[in-house]
Every structure is written in C-alpha cells, then in structure tokens.
Design a protein around this motif. Structure first.
Motif, PDB file in Angstrom:
ATOM      1  N   GLY A 106      -1.583 -16.917 -16.629  1.00  0.00           N
ATOM      2  CA  GLY A 106      -1.016 -16.601 -15.333  1.00  0.00           C
ATOM      3  C   GLY A 106      -0.473 -17.790 -14.585  1.00  0.00           C
ATOM      4  O   GLY A 106      -0.366 -18.893 -15.119  1.00  0.00           O
ATOM      5  N   LEU A 107      -0.110 -17.515 -13.316  1.00  0.00           N
ATOM      6  CA  LEU A 107       0.433 -18.517 -12.404  1.00  0.00           C
ATOM      7  C   LEU A 107      -0.426 -18.576 -11.157  1.00  0.00           C
ATOM      8  O   LEU A 107      -0.992 -17.563 -10.738  1.00  0.00           O
ATOM      9  CB  LEU A 107       1.861 -18.149 -11.987  1.00  0.00           C
ATOM     10  CG  LEU A 107       2.929 -18.086 -13.064  1.00  0.00           C
ATOM     11  CD1 LEU A 107       4.255 -17.632 -12.449  1.00  0.00           C
ATOM     12  CD2 LEU A 107       3.072 -19.428 -13.756  1.00  0.00           C
ATOM     13  N   ALA A 108      -0.469 -19.750 -10.545  1.00  0.00           N
ATOM     14  CA  ALA A 108      -1.237 -19.906  -9.316  1.00  0.00           C
ATOM     15  C   ALA A 108      -0.564 -20.912  -8.400  1.00  0.00           C
ATOM     16  O   ALA A 108       0.022 -21.897  -8.861  1.00  0.00           O
ATOM     17  CB  ALA A 108      -2.656 -20.377  -9.631  1.00  0.00           C
ATOM     18  N   VAL A 109      -0.654 -20.651  -7.109  1.00  0.00           N
ATOM     19  CA  VAL A 109      -0.361 -21.643  -6.086  1.00  0.00           C
ATOM     20  C   VAL A 109      -1.695 -21.885  -5.394  1.00  0.00           C
ATOM     21  O   VAL A 109      -2.150 -21.060  -4.599  1.00  0.00           O
ATOM     22  CB  VAL A 109       0.714 -21.152  -5.084  1.00  0.00           C
ATOM     23  CG1 VAL A 109       0.813 -22.110  -3.900  1.00  0.00           C
ATOM     24  CG2 VAL A 109       2.075 -21.038  -5.773  1.00  0.00           C
ATOM     25  N   PRO A 110      -2.370 -22.983  -5.763  1.00  0.00           N
ATOM     26  CA  PRO A 110      -3.693 -23.258  -5.201  1.00  0.00           C
ATOM     27  C   PRO A 110      -3.646 -23.464  -3.690  1.00  0.00           C
ATOM     28  O   PRO A 110      -2.665 -23.989  -3.152  1.00  0.00           O
ATOM     29  CB  PRO A 110      -4.118 -24.549  -5.901  1.00  0.00           C
ATOM     30  CG  PRO A 110      -3.227 -24.668  -7.090  1.00  0.00           C
ATOM     31  CD  PRO A 110      -1.947 -23.982  -6.721  1.00  0.00           C
ATOM     32  N   GLY A 111      -4.704 -23.046  -3.033  1.00  0.00           N
ATOM     33  CA  GLY A 111      -4.791 -23.217  -1.587  1.00  0.00           C
ATOM     34  C   GLY A 111      -3.803 -22.312  -0.875  1.00  0.00           C
ATOM     35  O   GLY A 111      -3.458 -21.237  -1.358  1.00  0.00           O
ATOM     36  N   MET A 112      -3.357 -22.755   0.249  1.00  0.00           N
ATOM     37  CA  MET A 112      -2.438 -21.972   1.063  1.00  0.00           C
ATOM     38  C   MET A 112      -1.398 -22.905   1.680  1.00  0.00           C
ATOM     39  O   MET A 112      -1.407 -23.152   2.894  1.00  0.00           O
ATOM     40  CB  MET A 112      -3.225 -21.209   2.125  1.00  0.00           C
ATOM     41  CG  MET A 112      -4.241 -20.254   1.507  1.00  0.00           C
ATOM     42  SD  MET A 112      -5.461 -19.638   2.670  1.00  0.00           S
ATOM     43  CE  MET A 112      -4.485 -18.500   3.604  1.00  0.00           C
ATOM     44  N   PRO A 113      -0.478 -23.453   0.865  1.00  0.00           N
ATOM     45  CA  PRO A 113       0.469 -24.445   1.394  1.00  0.00           C
ATOM     46  C   PRO A 113       1.425 -23.856   2.433  1.00  0.00           C
ATOM     47  O   PRO A 113       1.993 -22.779   2.234  1.00  0.00           O
ATOM     48  CB  PRO A 113       1.226 -24.927   0.164  1.00  0.00           C
ATOM     49  CG  PRO A 113       0.879 -24.009  -0.943  1.00  0.00           C
ATOM     50  CD  PRO A 113      -0.302 -23.213  -0.561  1.00  0.00           C
ATOM     51  N   VAL A 114       1.595 -24.570   3.519  1.00  0.00           N
ATOM     52  CA  VAL A 114       2.520 -24.162   4.569  1.00  0.00           C
ATOM     53  C   VAL A 114       3.936 -24.139   4.000  1.00  0.00           C
ATOM     54  O   VAL A 114       4.363 -25.070   3.323  1.00  0.00           O
ATOM     55  CB  VAL A 114       2.435 -25.131   5.774  1.00  0.00           C
ATOM     56  CG1 VAL A 114       3.521 -24.816   6.802  1.00  0.00           C
ATOM     57  CG2 VAL A 114       1.060 -25.059   6.403  1.00  0.00           C
ATOM     58  N   GLY A 115       4.622 -23.023   4.254  1.00  0.00           N
ATOM     59  CA  GLY A 115       6.000 -22.879   3.768  1.00  0.00           C
ATOM     60  C   GLY A 115       6.099 -22.053   2.503  1.00  0.00           C
ATOM     61  O   GLY A 115       7.193 -21.631   2.128  1.00  0.00           O
ATOM     62  N   SER A 116       4.967 -21.802   1.846  1.00  0.00           N
ATOM     63  CA  SER A 116       4.995 -20.908   0.684  1.00  0.00           C
ATOM     64  C   SER A 116       5.132 -19.476   1.198  1.00  0.00           C
ATOM     65  O   SER A 116       4.850 -19.205   2.369  1.00  0.00           O
ATOM     66  CB  SER A 116       3.745 -21.097  -0.169  1.00  0.00           C
ATOM     67  OG  SER A 116       2.579 -20.765   0.568  1.00  0.00           O
ATOM     68  N   PRO A 117       5.575 -18.531   0.358  1.00  0.00           N
ATOM     69  CA  PRO A 117       5.757 -17.158   0.833  1.00  0.00           C
ATOM     70  C   PRO A 117       4.473 -16.575   1.435  1.00  0.00           C
ATOM     71  O   PRO A 117       3.425 -16.592   0.811  1.00  0.00           O
ATOM     72  CB  PRO A 117       6.151 -16.394  -0.436  1.00  0.00           C
ATOM     73  CG  PRO A 117       6.739 -17.430  -1.330  1.00  0.00           C
ATOM     74  CD  PRO A 117       5.958 -18.682  -1.052  1.00  0.00           C
ATOM     75  N   GLY A 118       4.593 -16.112   2.667  1.00  0.00           N
ATOM     76  CA  GLY A 118       3.436 -15.590   3.382  1.00  0.00           C
ATOM     77  C   GLY A 118       2.760 -16.626   4.259  1.00  0.00           C
ATOM     78  O   GLY A 118       1.948 -16.298   5.113  1.00  0.00           O
ATOM     79  N   MET A 119       3.092 -17.889   4.039  1.00  0.00           N
ATOM     80  CA  MET A 119       2.493 -18.984   4.813  1.00  0.00           C
ATOM     81  C   MET A 119       3.555 -19.726   5.626  1.00  0.00           C
ATOM     82  O   MET A 119       3.425 -20.919   5.881  1.00  0.00           O
ATOM     83  CB  MET A 119       1.774 -19.959   3.866  1.00  0.00           C
ATOM     84  CG  MET A 119       0.518 -19.407   3.231  1.00  0.00           C
ATOM     85  SD  MET A 119      -0.754 -18.965   4.437  1.00  0.00           S
ATOM     86  CE  MET A 119      -1.065 -20.538   5.197  1.00  0.00           C
ATOM     87  N   GLU A 120       4.591 -19.017   6.022  1.00  0.00           N
ATOM     88  CA  GLU A 120       5.652 -19.635   6.807  1.00  0.00           C
ATOM     89  C   GLU A 120       5.116 -20.016   8.188  1.00  0.00           C
ATOM     90  O   GLU A 120       4.339 -19.279   8.791  1.00  0.00           O
ATOM     91  CB  GLU A 120       6.837 -18.668   6.962  1.00  0.00           C
ATOM     92  CG  GLU A 120       7.564 -18.369   5.666  1.00  0.00           C
ATOM     93  CD  GLU A 120       6.949 -17.215   4.863  1.00  0.00           C
ATOM     94  OE1 GLU A 120       5.912 -16.649   5.294  1.00  0.00           O
ATOM     95  OE2 GLU A 120       7.507 -16.898   3.810  1.00  0.00           O
ATOM     96  N   TYR A 121       5.516 -21.165   8.649  1.00  0.00           N
ATOM     97  CA  TYR A 121       5.104 -21.658   9.956  1.00  0.00           C
ATOM     98  C   TYR A 121       6.289 -22.394  10.558  1.00  0.00           C
ATOM     99  O   TYR A 121       6.412 -23.611  10.407  1.00  0.00           O
ATOM    100  CB  TYR A 121       3.875 -22.569   9.820  1.00  0.00           C
ATOM    101  CG  TYR A 121       3.279 -22.990  11.133  1.00  0.00           C
ATOM    102  CD1 TYR A 121       2.545 -22.086  11.906  1.00  0.00           C
ATOM    103  CD2 TYR A 121       3.448 -24.280  11.609  1.00  0.00           C
ATOM    104  CE1 TYR A 121       2.002 -22.468  13.115  1.00  0.00           C
ATOM    105  CE2 TYR A 121       2.897 -24.672  12.822  1.00  0.00           C
ATOM    106  CZ  TYR A 121       2.182 -23.765  13.570  1.00  0.00           C
ATOM    107  OH  TYR A 121       1.654 -24.139  14.774  1.00  0.00           O
TER     108      TYR A 121
END
Length: 145
Positions: A106-121
C-alpha cells in the motif's frame, strides 16, 4: 445533403464521446469525530472515486489488516483494489498506483502534513512524501509533494 451530414455525424460521434474514467470503490475506515478524514473523503469523491466511508471505534484494527508499519500511521485507513491506503494520500497518487500496479501492500502519508488533501490550511503547505510499503515492511518514496 441530409444523408451526408447524418453520415458525418455518425462517424464523428465516437471521437466526440469522452470515456469516463472508471475507478474502483474505496472503503475508508475512520473515526466519527475526525473532520480532516471527512475532507479527505470529499477530495477522493471530487477526484472521481466512489467512497464507502465507515465510522469505526477502533481504526487500529484496520491498520493491522493493512500490515501497516507503525512509523507510517495516520488518522484513517482505506482499501482499494487490494491495496491499503493510509492517511492523506492524494487521489493522483492512488490513480498512479492503480495504473502502475506495483508489487506493494500500500501507500501512506505518515502523520498529518499541512497542505495534504484534507489538511489544507490557507496557503500553508509542508513538503511531504507518499510512501509505498510491502507486506514485509520495506518502504520507499512513491511520490514527493
């Protein structure tokens, strides 16, 4: 003349029809109280995926099912076409995965990086990577953002 126009129209019709991209359904397991998970689901839907999002009490059960290395953990886990998807993986990376069909778990984006989809700020964006992993835990960079 009418027959010629009709004939030309019939010949050109297949060229004018744009084939709609057919994407497999994605099953998402998330906490019922997580707003960023809901935003990520919307991102997938806006990108053409059909999403079956389930609110669950214990997302860790699904992380185990995904054979997810602890270091790649994030807030939600999904499954699509035999692959696990962890965290805020962009839909474009999932589409690339489904096209290339690499021999990974699979694929993963670890943590919750700002600017990733769903984490826009706002306009803030952190550099982040989508990581591929195998059932044995071997990891590699799949895409850099």
């Amino acid at each position: 003349m009418k027959k010629i126009i009709t004939g030309v129209a019939l010949l050109l019709t297949p060229l004018l029809v744009i084939a709609e991209e057919v994407l497999p359904d994605i099953k998402v397991y998330k906490s019922p109280t997580c707003g960023c998970c809901a935003k990520w689901v919307r991102h997938l839907e806006d990108s053409g995926f059909s999403v079956d999002a389930k609110n669950v009490d214990n997302v860790h059960d699904y992380k185990r099912k995904a054979h997810l290395p602890h270091s790649l953990s994030s807030c939600h886990t999904a499954f699509v076409d035999g692959y696990a998807i962890e965290g805020h993986v962009p839909a474009s990376d999932i589409k690339k995965l489904l096209t290339e069909k690499p021999d990974i778990r699979g694929l993963a984006v670890p943590g919750m990086p700002v600017g990733s989809p769903g984490m826009e700020y706002g306009s803030r964006k952190e550099a982040y990577q989508t990581i591929s992993y195998t059932r044995e835990g071997v990891t590699a960079v799949f895409t850099s953002h």
